[in-house]
Write a protein that holds these residues in place. Structure first.
Motif, PDB file in Angstrom:
ATOM      1  N   VAL A  10       0.874  -1.174   0.000  1.00 12.82           N
ATOM      2  CA  VAL A  10       0.000   0.000   0.000  1.00 12.82           C
ATOM      3  C   VAL A  10       0.911   1.223   0.000  1.00 12.82           C
ATOM      4  N   TYR A  11       0.802   2.039  -1.032  1.00 10.41           N
ATOM      5  CA  TYR A  11       1.566   3.291  -1.047  1.00 10.41           C
ATOM      6  C   TYR A  11       0.830   4.316  -0.193  1.00 10.41           C
ATOM      7  N   LYS A  12       1.608   5.157   0.464  1.00 10.55           N
ATOM      8  CA  LYS A  12       1.006   6.142   1.393  1.00 10.55           C
ATOM      9  C   LYS A  12      -0.051   7.008   0.730  1.00 10.55           C
ATOM     10  N   THR A  13       0.227   7.410  -0.518  1.00  9.93           N
ATOM     11  CA  THR A  13      -0.652   8.382  -1.164  1.00  9.93           C
ATOM     12  C   THR A  13      -1.799   7.740  -1.936  1.00  9.93           C
ATOM     13  N   SER A  14      -1.914   6.424  -1.833  1.00 12.46           N
ATOM     14  CA  SER A  14      -2.900   5.744  -2.662  1.00 12.46           C
ATOM     15  C   SER A  14      -3.775   4.850  -1.772  1.00 12.46           C
ATOM     16  N   PRO A  15      -5.099   5.006  -1.800  1.00 12.82           N
ATOM     17  CA  PRO A  15      -5.947   4.250  -0.875  1.00 12.82           C
ATOM     18  C   PRO A  15      -5.990   2.751  -1.198  1.00 12.82           C
ATOM     19  N   ARG A  16      -5.944   2.426  -2.499  1.00 12.55           N
ATOM     20  CA  ARG A  16      -6.086   1.030  -2.918  1.00 12.55           C
ATOM     21  C   ARG A  16      -4.705   0.367  -2.930  1.00 12.55           C
ATOM     22  N   PRO A  17      -4.600  -0.904  -2.451  1.00 11.80           N
ATOM     23  CA  PRO A  17      -3.273  -1.531  -2.489  1.00 11.80           C
ATOM     24  C   PRO A  17      -2.796  -1.758  -3.927  1.00 11.80           C
ATOM     25  N   ALA A  18      -1.515  -1.493  -4.158  1.00 14.64           N
ATOM     26  CA  ALA A  18      -0.919  -1.749  -5.476  1.00 14.64           C
ATOM     27  C   ALA A  18      -0.744  -3.253  -5.670  1.00 14.64           C
ATOM     28  N   LEU A  19      -0.441  -3.977  -4.590  1.00 17.18           N
ATOM     29  CA  LEU A  19      -0.457  -5.445  -4.597  1.00 17.18           C
ATOM     30  C   LEU A  19      -1.277  -5.885  -3.397  1.00 17.18           C
ATOM     31  N   GLY A  36      -0.917  -7.558 -17.373  1.00 21.78           N
ATOM     32  CA  GLY A  36      -2.035  -6.940 -16.661  1.00 21.78           C
ATOM     33  C   GLY A  36      -2.158  -5.498 -17.118  1.00 21.78           C
ATOM     34  N   PRO A  37      -3.339  -4.920 -16.941  1.00 20.98           N
ATOM     35  CA  PRO A  37      -3.540  -3.548 -17.406  1.00 20.98           C
ATOM     36  C   PRO A  37      -2.678  -2.551 -16.643  1.00 20.98           C
ATOM     37  N   SER A  38      -2.596  -1.357 -17.193  1.00 18.83           N
ATOM     38  CA  SER A  38      -1.861  -0.286 -16.536  1.00 18.83           C
ATOM     39  C   SER A  38      -2.388  -0.089 -15.112  1.00 18.83           C
ATOM     40  N   GLY A  39      -1.462  -0.024 -14.167  1.00 22.15           N
ATOM     41  CA  GLY A  39      -1.871   0.176 -12.779  1.00 22.15           C
ATOM     42  C   GLY A  39      -2.198  -1.108 -12.040  1.00 22.15           C
ATOM     43  N   SER A  40      -1.990  -2.256 -12.672  1.00 20.17           N
ATOM     44  CA  SER A  40      -2.351  -3.529 -12.017  1.00 20.17           C
ATOM     45  C   SER A  40      -1.307  -3.993 -11.010  1.00 20.17           C
ATOM     46  N   GLY A  41      -0.108  -3.381 -11.024  1.00 19.59           N
ATOM     47  CA  GLY A  41       0.890  -3.709 -10.007  1.00 19.59           C
ATOM     48  C   GLY A  41       2.174  -4.343 -10.522  1.00 19.59           C
ATOM     49  N   LYS A  42       2.352  -4.386 -11.833  1.00 21.94           N
ATOM     50  CA  LYS A  42       3.532  -5.059 -12.405  1.00 21.94           C
ATOM     51  C   LYS A  42       4.837  -4.398 -11.964  1.00 21.94           C
ATOM     52  N   SER A  43       4.901  -3.072 -12.098  1.00 20.51           N
ATOM     53  CA  SER A  43       6.144  -2.382 -11.726  1.00 20.51           C
ATOM     54  C   SER A  43       6.394  -2.494 -10.230  1.00 20.51           C
ATOM     55  N   THR A  44       5.332  -2.434  -9.458  1.00 22.22           N
ATOM     56  CA  THR A  44       5.474  -2.594  -8.005  1.00 22.22           C
ATOM     57  C   THR A  44       6.069  -3.969  -7.697  1.00 22.22           C
ATOM     58  N   PHE A  45       5.599  -5.003  -8.373  1.00 24.30           N
ATOM     59  CA  PHE A  45       6.112  -6.366  -8.207  1.00 24.30           C
ATOM     60  C   PHE A  45       7.623  -6.368  -8.462  1.00 24.30           C
ATOM     61  N   LEU A  46       8.042  -5.772  -9.579  1.00 21.69           N
ATOM     62  CA  LEU A  46       9.474  -5.777  -9.918  1.00 21.69           C
ATOM     63  C   LEU A  46      10.275  -4.950  -8.908  1.00 21.69           C
ATOM     64  N   ARG A  47       9.712  -3.827  -8.489  1.00 18.03           N
ATOM     65  CA  ARG A  47      10.439  -2.972  -7.534  1.00 18.03           C
ATOM     66  C   ARG A  47      10.630  -3.656  -6.185  1.00 18.03           C
ATOM     67  N   LEU A  48       9.677  -4.490  -5.800  1.00 12.11           N
ATOM     68  CA  LEU A  48       9.830  -5.224  -4.538  1.00 12.11           C
ATOM     69  C   LEU A  48      10.983  -6.227  -4.627  1.00 12.11           C
ATOM     70  N   THR A 195       5.036  -7.047 -19.544  1.00  5.69           N
ATOM     71  CA  THR A 195       4.759  -6.586 -20.911  1.00  5.69           C
ATOM     72  C   THR A 195       3.279  -6.376 -21.172  1.00  5.69           C
ATOM     73  N   HIS A 196       3.010  -5.505 -22.175  1.00  5.01           N
ATOM     74  CA  HIS A 196       1.663  -5.358 -22.732  1.00  5.01           C
ATOM     75  C   HIS A 196       1.614  -5.926 -24.146  1.00  5.01           C
ATOM     76  N   ASP A 197       2.686  -6.554 -24.587  1.00  2.00           N
ATOM     77  CA  ASP A 197       2.806  -6.948 -25.994  1.00  2.00           C
ATOM     78  C   ASP A 197       2.105  -8.287 -26.238  1.00  2.00           C
TER      79      ASP A 197
HETATM   80  N1  LIG Z   1       5.237   5.560  -5.849  1.00  2.00           N
HETATM   81  C1  LIG Z   1       3.899   5.421  -5.819  1.00  2.00           C
HETATM   82  N2  LIG Z   1       3.158   6.135  -4.965  1.00  2.00           N
HETATM   83  C2  LIG Z   1       1.806   5.992  -4.920  1.00  2.00           C
HETATM   84  N3  LIG Z   1       1.124   5.120  -5.698  1.00  2.00           N
HETATM   85  C3  LIG Z   1       1.814   4.391  -6.567  1.00  2.00           C
HETATM   86  C4  LIG Z   1       3.241   4.494  -6.683  1.00  2.00           C
HETATM   87  N4  LIG Z   1       3.659   3.619  -7.643  1.00  2.00           N
HETATM   88  C5  LIG Z   1       2.539   3.014  -8.092  1.00  2.00           C
HETATM   89  N5  LIG Z   1       1.447   3.459  -7.458  1.00  2.00           N
HETATM   90  C6  LIG Z   1       0.060   2.998  -7.665  1.00  2.00           C
HETATM   91  O1  LIG Z   1       0.044   1.593  -7.469  1.00  2.00           O
HETATM   92  C7  LIG Z   1      -0.764   0.945  -8.453  1.00  2.00           C
HETATM   93  C8  LIG Z   1       0.053  -0.053  -9.253  1.00  2.00           C
HETATM   94  O2  LIG Z   1       1.030   0.656 -10.039  1.00  2.00           O
HETATM   95  P1  LIG Z   1       2.173  -0.057 -10.874  1.00  2.00           P
HETATM   96  O3  LIG Z   1       3.067   1.025 -11.396  1.00  2.00           O
HETATM   97  O4  LIG Z   1       2.792  -1.126 -10.075  1.00  2.00           O
HETATM   98  O5  LIG Z   1       1.324  -0.694 -12.080  1.00  2.00           O
HETATM   99  P2  LIG Z   1       1.787  -1.285 -13.479  1.00  2.00           P
HETATM  100  O6  LIG Z   1       0.994  -2.512 -13.682  1.00  2.00           O
HETATM  101  O7  LIG Z   1       3.256  -1.398 -13.520  1.00  2.00           O
HETATM  102  O8  LIG Z   1       1.326  -0.175 -14.516  1.00  2.00           O
HETATM  103  P3  LIG Z   1       1.939   0.205 -15.966  1.00  2.00           P
HETATM  104  O9  LIG Z   1       1.618  -0.961 -16.878  1.00  2.00           O
HETATM  105  O10 LIG Z   1       1.178   1.446 -16.345  1.00  2.00           O
HETATM  106  O11 LIG Z   1       3.398   0.441 -15.784  1.00  2.00           O
HETATM  107  C9  LIG Z   1      -1.376   2.066  -9.282  1.00  2.00           C
HETATM  108  O12 LIG Z   1      -2.647   2.348  -8.751  1.00  2.00           O
HETATM  109  C10 LIG Z   1      -0.446   3.244  -9.063  1.00  2.00           C
HETATM  110  O13 LIG Z   1      -1.109   4.456  -9.175  1.00  2.00           O
END
Ligand SMILES: Nc1ncnc2c1ncn2[C@@H]1O[C@H](COP(=O)(O)OP(=O)(O)OP(=O)(O)O)[C@@H](O)[C@H]1O
Length: 229
Positions: A10-19, A36-48, A195-197
């Motif tokens: 859960v990011y501080k600035t976002s109410p919904r959990p990213a994962l 998964g669609p944009s915002g589904s959590g892929k980048s968060t997964f990799l960053r973890l 990927t989205h490809d």
């Molecule tokens: N640093 C952050 N602070 C607050 N919210 C974040 C942060 N990074 C991601 N989020 C939120 O977490 C959710 C998941 O984002 P994430 O970037 O992991 O998705 P994604 O699947 O990689 O999207 P994309 O395909 O567009 O790259 C989104 O709702 C996003 O707005």
């Protein structure tokens, strides 16, 4: 090689959990698409996995690193065992192809004689022998991505993370990059590619893990991107 146990972020600035309570395991030598669609959590997964973020709940393991719990001091060691490739290549524009690859070894203190031996080897592996002295701006997009892959792989990481690596490339060049990632995977490196490809996922028929709103909604051993997505 990669294991998430009940991971929520859960990011501080976002109410919904990213994962949201994600548990998944990826074995040594697997090739996995994370979709998964944009915002589904892929980048968060990799960053973890890289410890660029820590989970709000749950545990993250990469190889024998307990990623969320490990001391800050050990994080560089974790990152040395993970190669990263990005959509925008991220090459050092003022260094040649060979210098870009060599730099990855210099920063981890590899001796000069090792560097001069392995850089040409890896450039050959990615099909860039003969281009060692070019500057990045003198290369095509596909060639720049090959340099980025060479740089990510030169230290023989256990895991290669690729975040949308074909996003800036045309379909033929993308296929070439996928062949290269397959070749790297065959050396035993675990490859995880966000990927989205659609066409790449559909043509490769590898494991597909699909996220939606932070949850895993599908995990297919030989998957496709999916109808209607
Ligand atoms: N640093 C952050 N602070 C607050 N919210 C974040 C942060 N990074 C991601 N989020 C939120 O977490 C959710 C998941 O984002 P994430 O970037 O992991 O998705 P994604 O699947 O990689 O999207 P994309 O395909 O567009 O790259 C989104 O709702 C996003 O707005």
């Amino acid at each position: 090689m990669i294991r998430l146990e009940h991971v929520s972020k859960v990011y501080k600035t976002s109410p919904r959990p990213a994962l949201d309570n994600v548990s998944v395991e990826m074995g040594k030598g697997e090739f996995v698409f994370l979709i998964g669609p944009s915002g589904s959590g892929k980048s968060t997964f990799l960053r973890l996995l890289l410890r660029e973020e820590v989970p709000s709940k749950g545990r993250v393991y990469v190889s024998n690193f307990d990623v969320a719990k490990m001391s800050r001091r050990r994080v560089p060691r974790l990152r040395q065992s993970i190669g990263c490739v990005f959509q925008d290549f991220r090459l050092l524009t003022n260094k040649t192809v060979a210098e870009n690859v060599a730099f990855a070894l210099e920063v981890i203190g590899k001796p000069r004689n090792t560097i001069v031996k392995v850089v040409p080897e890896v450039l050959q592996l990615v099909g860039l022998d003969g281009k060692a002295d070019r500057m990045p701006h003198e290369l095509s997009g596909g060639e720049q991505q090959r340099v980025a892959i060479a740089r990510a792989f030169v230290n023989r990481p256990l895991v290669l993370l690729a975040d949308e690596p074909t996003g800036n490339l045309d379909p033929d060049t993308s296929q070439d990059i996928m062949l290269l990632l397959e070749r790297i995977n065959r050396t035993g490196t675990t490859v995880l590619m966000a990927t989205h490809d659609h066409s790449i996922v559909d043509s490769m028929r590898r494991r597909v893990v699909e996220l939606d709103q932070g949850r895993i909604i599908r995990d297919d051993a030989r998957g496709v991107y999916g109808v209607g997505r």
